[in-house]
Motif scaffolding. Structure first.
Motif, PDB file in Angstrom:
ATOM      1  N   GLY A  99       8.033  58.478  14.405  1.00  0.00           N
ATOM      2  CA  GLY A  99       8.397  57.907  15.580  1.00  0.00           C
ATOM      3  C   GLY A  99       7.017  57.004  16.151  1.00  0.00           C
ATOM      4  O   GLY A  99       6.044  57.180  15.891  1.00  0.00           O
ATOM      5  N   LEU A 100       7.455  55.613  16.578  1.00  0.00           N
ATOM      6  CA  LEU A 100       6.784  54.414  16.707  1.00  0.00           C
ATOM      7  C   LEU A 100       6.977  54.144  18.050  1.00  0.00           C
ATOM      8  O   LEU A 100       8.135  53.890  18.600  1.00  0.00           O
ATOM      9  CB  LEU A 100       6.717  53.501  15.903  1.00  0.00           C
ATOM     10  N   GLU A 101       5.988  53.659  18.840  1.00  0.00           N
ATOM     11  CA  GLU A 101       6.152  53.147  20.214  1.00  0.00           C
ATOM     12  C   GLU A 101       5.372  51.765  20.207  1.00  0.00           C
ATOM     13  O   GLU A 101       4.020  51.711  20.070  1.00  0.00           O
ATOM     14  CB  GLU A 101       5.748  53.636  21.250  1.00  0.00           C
ATOM     15  N   LEU A 102       5.844  50.640  20.214  1.00  0.00           N
ATOM     16  CA  LEU A 102       5.199  49.152  20.207  1.00  0.00           C
ATOM     17  C   LEU A 102       5.002  48.938  21.879  1.00  0.00           C
ATOM     18  O   LEU A 102       5.970  48.733  22.498  1.00  0.00           O
ATOM     19  CB  LEU A 102       5.990  48.241  19.570  1.00  0.00           C
ATOM     20  N   ALA A 103       3.827  48.865  22.180  1.00  0.00           N
ATOM     21  CA  ALA A 103       3.555  48.642  23.428  1.00  0.00           C
ATOM     22  C   ALA A 103       2.462  47.753  24.015  1.00  0.00           C
ATOM     23  O   ALA A 103       1.883  47.189  23.108  1.00  0.00           O
ATOM     24  CB  ALA A 103       3.340  49.918  24.180  1.00  0.00           C
ATOM     25  N   ALA A 104       2.868  47.062  25.319  1.00  0.00           N
ATOM     26  CA  ALA A 104       1.532  46.437  25.853  1.00  0.00           C
ATOM     27  C   ALA A 104       1.204  46.698  27.292  1.00  0.00           C
ATOM     28  O   ALA A 104       2.412  47.022  28.097  1.00  0.00           O
ATOM     29  CB  ALA A 104       2.090  44.651  25.753  1.00  0.00           C
ATOM     30  N   ASP A 105       0.325  46.909  27.857  1.00  0.00           N
ATOM     31  CA  ASP A 105      -0.277  47.393  29.008  1.00  0.00           C
ATOM     32  C   ASP A 105      -0.006  46.243  29.929  1.00  0.00           C
ATOM     33  O   ASP A 105      -0.209  44.860  29.875  1.00  0.00           O
ATOM     34  CB  ASP A 105      -1.608  48.085  29.071  1.00  0.00           C
ATOM     35  N   ARG A 106       0.445  46.661  31.340  1.00  0.00           N
ATOM     36  CA  ARG A 106       0.432  45.653  32.278  1.00  0.00           C
ATOM     37  C   ARG A 106      -1.034  45.739  33.143  1.00  0.00           C
ATOM     38  O   ARG A 106      -1.794  46.854  32.709  1.00  0.00           O
ATOM     39  CB  ARG A 106       1.362  45.875  33.369  1.00  0.00           C
ATOM     40  N   PRO A 107      -1.572  44.815  34.017  1.00  0.00           N
ATOM     41  CA  PRO A 107      -2.627  44.984  34.384  1.00  0.00           C
ATOM     42  C   PRO A 107      -2.694  46.081  35.190  1.00  0.00           C
ATOM     43  O   PRO A 107      -1.961  46.709  35.816  1.00  0.00           O
ATOM     44  CB  PRO A 107      -2.924  43.653  35.304  1.00  0.00           C
ATOM     45  N   ARG A 108      -4.053  46.861  35.343  1.00  0.00           N
ATOM     46  CA  ARG A 108      -4.059  48.133  35.890  1.00  0.00           C
ATOM     47  C   ARG A 108      -3.863  48.084  37.553  1.00  0.00           C
ATOM     48  O   ARG A 108      -3.259  49.040  37.971  1.00  0.00           O
ATOM     49  CB  ARG A 108      -5.637  48.533  35.854  1.00  0.00           C
ATOM     50  N   ASP A 109      -4.043  47.006  38.011  1.00  0.00           N
ATOM     51  CA  ASP A 109      -3.524  46.817  39.501  1.00  0.00           C
ATOM     52  C   ASP A 109      -2.341  46.721  39.737  1.00  0.00           C
ATOM     53  O   ASP A 109      -1.820  46.643  40.939  1.00  0.00           O
ATOM     54  CB  ASP A 109      -4.464  45.520  40.105  1.00  0.00           C
TER      55      ASP A 109
END
Length: 257
Positions: A111-121
């Motif tokens: 299993g893979l998750e391709l991800a990008a974080d949103r800004p912490r705030d």
């Protein structure tokens, strides 16, 4: 603290390397002697180990998914673009508030998750995250892709590991008390933990069933994942290879080694 490479067993190394290059956009750092290291050109993110007769994963502990964290939303959009161009099947797409994610298996079902974080705030309160993820706005994400690029830009890294375990409570105690992570979110069948306020560096679930055994050695899947401690880290995590109560292995090392 950061996460280092995840080591996976695969049944056909050439097939897997082609998939990770073409569909995921990784570069091959090294390839030989039955193993290949991949990433974005700097640190290794994945290391694939060939086990030609390895059987598919079954009802046991092991990998649910490893999250490849792209350095920007634009790079995640290019990852989606590669998936479309290569006609690679996906299993799901979600907006978790903390990050956007695309889920898919590699050729062996890892299993893979391709991800990008949103800004912490912009993150929601994780302790009140009861509604679960929202559908990913695929059209809006895809519109950010721009010109196609074969490889992901530098900055790709391991975001988190999500593991199948036989006992959530035992997993919580291990990753909290032995490794030193903080619990960020819990549900009856899963727990999420992290260091320094991140949404999660590791998660553990019993979605394959409570009491499932450790992963057999002759199956594809997780060999071990890596925690890299930096100077000043106060985690109690012991250095070396350790296993959680369900047998999932994690290598804990220092960044200057």
């Amino acid at each position: 603290m950061r996460l280092g490479p995840t080591h996976l067993a695969v049944s056909d190394l050439d097939r897997s390397v082609a998939f990770y290059q073409d569909a995921i956009g990784l570069r091959v750092h090294r390839n030989g002697d039955g193993a290949a290291a991949l990433g974005a050109g700097a640190d290794d993110v994945l290391v694939l180990h060939e086990q030609p007769r390895a059987r598919p994963a079954g009802r046991h502990a092991g990998l649910y998914h490893v999250a490849l964290l792209y350095p920007s939303r634009e790079e995640l959009a290019r990852a989606l673009q590669r998936i479309v161009v290569t006609e690679t099947p996906v299993e799901g797409m979600s907006d978790h508030g903390t990050h956007e994610a695309i889920y898919l298996p590699d050729p062996d079902g890892n299993g893979l998750e391709l991800a990008a974080d949103r800004p912490r705030d912009a993150w929601p309160d994780l302790q009140r995250y009861g509604a679960g993820p929202q559908p990913l706005d695929v059209r809006d994400l895809y519109a950010q892709a721009g010109e196609p690029r074969r490889h992901v830009a530098e900055g790709l890294r391991t975001g988190h590991l999500h593991l199948h375990v036989g006992d959530v409570e035992a997993a919580r105690a291990f990753y909290r008390d032995v490794i030193g992570f903080d619990v960020t979110m819990e549900m009856p069948t899963a727990v999420f933990l992290s260091h320094a306020g991140y949404h999660h560096h590791v998660a553990a679930n019993v979605w394959r069933g409570r009491g499932v055994p450790p992963a057999p050695e002759d199956a594809v899947g997780l060999r071990h994942w890596t925690i890299v401690l930096e100077d000043g880290d106060e985690l109690p995590a012991p250095e070396g290879l350790v296993r959680d109560p369900s047998g999932n292995a994690v290598l804990i090392t220092r960044g200057d080694r």
